[in-house]
Write an enzyme that holds these catalytic residues in place. Structure first.
Site, PDB file in Angstrom:
ATOM      1  N   GLY A   1      12.978  38.748  -2.376  1.00  0.00           N
ATOM      2  CA  GLY A   1      14.249  38.695  -1.671  1.00  0.00           C
ATOM      3  C   GLY A   1      14.945  37.398  -1.994  1.00  0.00           C
ATOM      4  O   GLY A   1      14.330  36.448  -2.493  1.00  0.00           O
TER       5      GLY A   1
ATOM      6  N   GLN B   1      20.238  30.178  -0.668  1.00  0.00           N
ATOM      7  CA  GLN B   1      19.244  29.749  -1.665  1.00  0.00           C
ATOM      8  C   GLN B   1      19.870  29.510  -3.037  1.00  0.00           C
ATOM      9  O   GLN B   1      19.273  28.851  -3.881  1.00  0.00           O
ATOM     10  CB  GLN B   1      18.132  30.807  -1.807  1.00  0.00           C
TER      11      GLN B   1
ATOM     12  N   CYS C   1       8.166  31.403  -0.526  1.00  0.00           N
ATOM     13  CA  CYS C   1       9.633  31.313  -0.561  1.00  0.00           C
ATOM     14  C   CYS C   1      10.050  30.682  -1.889  1.00  0.00           C
ATOM     15  O   CYS C   1       9.466  29.681  -2.300  1.00  0.00           O
ATOM     16  CB  CYS C   1      10.109  30.449   0.606  1.00  0.00           C
ATOM     17  N   LEU C   2      11.050  31.263  -2.539  1.00  0.00           N
ATOM     18  CA  LEU C   2      11.520  30.711  -3.816  1.00  0.00           C
ATOM     19  C   LEU C   2      12.063  29.293  -3.636  1.00  0.00           C
ATOM     20  O   LEU C   2      12.105  28.520  -4.586  1.00  0.00           O
ATOM     21  CB  LEU C   2      12.599  31.610  -4.422  1.00  0.00           C
TER      22      LEU C   2
ATOM     23  N   HIS D   1      12.703  37.399   6.769  1.00  0.00           N
ATOM     24  CA  HIS D   1      12.665  36.115   6.052  1.00  0.00           C
ATOM     25  C   HIS D   1      14.068  35.731   5.560  1.00  0.00           C
ATOM     26  O   HIS D   1      14.497  34.582   5.718  1.00  0.00           O
ATOM     27  CB  HIS D   1      11.677  36.246   4.881  1.00  0.00           C
ATOM     28  N   GLU D   2      14.782  36.707   4.992  1.00  0.00           N
ATOM     29  CA  GLU D   2      16.106  36.398   4.423  1.00  0.00           C
ATOM     30  C   GLU D   2      17.144  36.136   5.518  1.00  0.00           C
ATOM     31  O   GLU D   2      17.996  35.259   5.362  1.00  0.00           O
ATOM     32  CB  GLU D   2      16.579  37.534   3.502  1.00  0.00           C
TER      33      GLU D   2
ATOM     34  N   HIS E   1      17.000  32.680   6.565  1.00  0.00           N
ATOM     35  CA  HIS E   1      17.724  31.776   5.656  1.00  0.00           C
ATOM     36  C   HIS E   1      19.193  31.658   6.063  1.00  0.00           C
ATOM     37  O   HIS E   1      19.781  30.580   5.965  1.00  0.00           O
ATOM     38  CB  HIS E   1      17.654  32.290   4.210  1.00  0.00           C
TER      39      HIS E   1
HETATM   40 ZN    ZN Z   1      12.828  32.116   1.287  1.00  0.00          ZN
END
Ligand code: ZN
Length: 169
Positions: A47, A52, A95-96, A137-138, A141
């Site tokens: 995701g 991000q 997480c990226l 999760h997204e 963000h």
């Molecule tokens: Zn993340």
């Protein structure tokens, strides 16, 4: 299309800012979604949220039904989680924006999410397990929250042998 730079770091100001609702899906947003899709697939993540990639607006991409024939990358504009299950699940997350950090996080097992598609039409989706985890999760963000804020270090984890770390999102 272009691969976008990923914002990283727990104190990153963009990642810590609450993102703004999108009033109208214009060409700029559609281009952003295309570039986010390419970035997500090149990073092999699950995701990606607009902050991000440096944009404090409420759009996320979720790679639903991962590793099945029904796998798809779905863009959700102004997503809102409108219902959650009583049941929760603890699983390791990555997480990226926080490379090489994997921790157990408790999430709702099932959610109902309302969102607009890139044509501006409203939809409601019922999601569970990994699909529900990715969207939770997204959406965090979009609210300036990172998964480490929710880590439950004491959680009991039964990890499957040889699965390695989960993918970032
Ligand atoms: Zn993340």
């Amino acid at each position: 299309m272009a691969k976008l730079n990923i914002q990283t770091g727990t104190d990153n100001k963009i990642l810590r800012t609450r993102s703004e609702r999108i009033k109208k899906v214009d060409k700029k947003i559609i281009r952003l979604v295309d570039n986010m899709r390419e970035t997500l697939l090149l990073e092999n993540g699950l995701g990606l949220a607009a902050p991000q990639v440096g944009e404090n607006i409420r759009v996320i991409l979720a790679r639903l039904n991962f590793d099945t024939p029904q796998e798809m990358v779905k863009p959700l504009i102004n997503p809102e989680i409108i219902l959650t299950s009583d049941e929760t699940v603890v699983a390791e997350e990555g997480c990226l924006s926080l490379p090489d950090c994997y921790k157990p996080v408790e999430r709702f097992k099932k959610i109902r999410v309302r969102f607009d598609d890139i044509r501006g039409e409203g939809h409601i989706l019922e999601l569970e397990d990994l699909n529900a985890r990715i969207v939770q999760h997204e959406v965090d963000h979009l609210n300036g929250m990172l998964f480490i804020d929710r880590v439950d270090e004491d959680a009991m984890l039964v990890s499957e042998k040889g699965t390695g770390h989960p993918k970032g999102m």
